[in-house]
Scaffold this active site. Sequence first.
Site, PDB file in Angstrom:
ATOM      1  N   ALA A  41      10.828   6.219   1.323  1.00 44.30           N
ATOM      2  CA  ALA A  41      12.260   6.195   1.072  1.00 44.30           C
ATOM      3  C   ALA A  41      12.922   5.076   1.874  1.00 44.30           C
ATOM      4  O   ALA A  41      13.896   4.484   1.434  1.00 44.30           O
ATOM      5  CB  ALA A  41      12.876   7.535   1.434  1.00 44.30           C
ATOM      6  N   ASP A  63       8.800  12.902  13.171  1.00 43.59           N
ATOM      7  CA  ASP A  63       8.301  13.122  11.807  1.00 43.59           C
ATOM      8  C   ASP A  63       6.818  13.510  11.862  1.00 43.59           C
ATOM      9  O   ASP A  63       5.959  12.836  11.292  1.00 43.59           O
ATOM     10  CB  ASP A  63       8.515  11.853  10.972  1.00 43.59           C
ATOM     11  CG  ASP A  63       8.344  12.089   9.473  1.00 43.59           C
ATOM     12  OD1 ASP A  63       8.286  13.268   9.047  1.00 43.59           O
ATOM     13  OD2 ASP A  63       8.263  11.097   8.723  1.00 43.59           O
ATOM     14  N   ALA A 102      11.050   2.485   3.768  1.00 47.21           N
ATOM     15  CA  ALA A 102      10.317   1.251   4.047  1.00 47.21           C
ATOM     16  C   ALA A 102       9.225   0.990   3.017  1.00 47.21           C
ATOM     17  O   ALA A 102       8.768   1.906   2.338  1.00 47.21           O
ATOM     18  CB  ALA A 102       9.694   1.341   5.444  1.00 47.21           C
ATOM     19  N   ILE A 135       0.798  -1.227   0.000  1.00 49.76           N
ATOM     20  CA  ILE A 135       0.000   0.000   0.000  1.00 49.76           C
ATOM     21  C   ILE A 135       0.831   1.277   0.000  1.00 49.76           C
ATOM     22  O   ILE A 135       0.311   2.354  -0.275  1.00 49.76           O
ATOM     23  CB  ILE A 135      -1.023   0.065   1.159  1.00 49.76           C
ATOM     24  CG1 ILE A 135      -0.325   0.022   2.521  1.00 49.76           C
ATOM     25  CG2 ILE A 135      -2.071  -1.026   1.050  1.00 49.76           C
ATOM     26  CD1 ILE A 135      -1.246   0.499   3.650  1.00 49.76           C
TER      27      ILE A 135
HETATM   28  N1  LIG Z   1      -0.705   1.016  11.064  1.00 45.58           N
HETATM   29  C1  LIG Z   1      -1.106   1.580   9.918  1.00 45.58           C
HETATM   30  N2  LIG Z   1      -2.428   1.640   9.616  1.00 45.58           N
HETATM   31  C2  LIG Z   1      -2.839   2.186   8.455  1.00 45.58           C
HETATM   32  N3  LIG Z   1      -2.023   2.682   7.520  1.00 45.58           N
HETATM   33  C3  LIG Z   1      -0.698   2.650   7.758  1.00 45.58           C
HETATM   34  C4  LIG Z   1      -0.174   2.106   8.961  1.00 45.58           C
HETATM   35  N4  LIG Z   1       1.172   2.185   8.922  1.00 45.58           N
HETATM   36  C5  LIG Z   1       1.470   2.775   7.741  1.00 45.58           C
HETATM   37  N5  LIG Z   1       0.356   3.047   7.029  1.00 45.58           N
HETATM   38  C6  LIG Z   1       0.273   3.669   5.683  1.00 45.58           C
HETATM   39  O1  LIG Z   1       1.518   3.557   5.033  1.00 45.58           O
HETATM   40  C7  LIG Z   1       2.101   4.852   4.815  1.00 45.58           C
HETATM   41  C8  LIG Z   1       3.598   4.796   5.040  1.00 45.58           C
HETATM   42  O2  LIG Z   1       3.873   4.305   6.347  1.00 45.58           O
HETATM   43  P1  LIG Z   1       4.855   5.056   7.333  1.00 45.58           P
HETATM   44  O3  LIG Z   1       4.939   4.285   8.601  1.00 45.58           O
HETATM   45  O4  LIG Z   1       4.411   6.472   7.442  1.00 45.58           O
HETATM   46  O5  LIG Z   1       6.252   4.932   6.601  1.00 45.58           O
HETATM   47  P2  LIG Z   1       7.204   5.977   5.875  1.00 45.58           P
HETATM   48  O6  LIG Z   1       8.392   6.052   6.754  1.00 45.58           O
HETATM   49  O7  LIG Z   1       7.481   5.363   4.550  1.00 45.58           O
HETATM   50  O8  LIG Z   1       6.480   7.294   5.789  1.00 45.58           O
HETATM   51  C9  LIG Z   1       1.365   5.771   5.766  1.00 45.58           C
HETATM   52  O9  LIG Z   1       1.354   7.109   5.317  1.00 45.58           O
HETATM   53  C10 LIG Z   1      -0.025   5.151   5.796  1.00 45.58           C
HETATM   54  O10 LIG Z   1      -0.754   5.525   4.655  1.00 45.58           O
HETATM   55 MG   LIG Z   2       5.163   8.331   7.052  1.00 50.26          MG
END
Ligand SMILES: Nc1ncnc2c1ncn2[C@@H]1O[C@H](COP(=O)(O)OP(=O)(O)O)[C@@H](O)[C@H]1O
Ligand SMILES: [Mg+2]
Length: 202
Positions: free
Chosen positions: A8, A115, A10, A4
């Site tokens: 950068a 962040d 993950a 989904i």
């Molecule tokens: N626990 C979660 N529940 C729902 N969506 C999530 C969750 N964790 C991540 N996402 C989705 O994945 C995207 C990227 O995850 P994130 O942890 O923010 O990683 P990054 O470091 O790549 O920004 C988030 O902006 C969100 O849309």
């Molecule tokens: Mg994020």
Amino acid sequence: MIKIAQGAEAVIYKDNNKIIKERLSKAYRLKEIDESLRKFRTRREAKILGRLEEVNFPAPHLQSFCDKRMEIVMDFVAGNKLRDVIEEGDAYQKFAKQIGERVGVLHQKDIIHGDLTTSNMIVSDSGLKLIDFGLSSFSDRVEDKAVDLFLLDRALESKHYEIYPAVFDNVLESYKETYREGAELVLKRFEQVRMRGRNKIK
Ligand SMILES: Nc1ncnc2c1ncn2[C@@H]1O[C@H](COP(=O)(O)OP(=O)(O)O)[C@@H](O)[C@H]1O
Ligand SMILES: [Mg+2]
């Protein structure tokens, strides 16, 4: 299982109600450094999620983590990103209040998010939930908290300039109400961090 998101650092997969966040290796880093960095960040994000759960903070429940596969498994948080909700609606002051409360609680517990953007906040049925603790840390330093607020300030101005600074003023209001005595020094330092930022831009 579906992918989904891909940032950068993950890649995020969703599998029913589970989210799998896998840290990617970076070719430009030395292999040993790359591995230890990903291991460290995976462990730290898991540790912070565990701590947040202990204090009942609205963040995803940690299911498991593996520092060999460099992944974290957590609950999927249903809802829209605050970033999109704010763009469409006019209820942004309600969210400003919630942002201030959330960040106030984090800082009270000596947790720095690292962040704070509206893409890392999800509007769920039970209110605003924070995600993405990949750059988070434990710290009781006033400077770290002030910088956390500064990054939020920058994020709001750049992504939500139509409602800035009104929205940020309300964030700070509820931050103060939540964090109380602790907020005073952080806000003083925040003003200094802001000045430093301005001087740099000139
Ligand atoms: N626990 C979660 N529940 C729902 N969506 C999530 C969750 N964790 C991540 N996402 C989705 O994945 C995207 C990227 O995850 P994130 O942890 O923010 O990683 P990054 O470091 O790549 O920004 C988030 O902006 C969100 O849309
Ligand atoms: Mg994020």
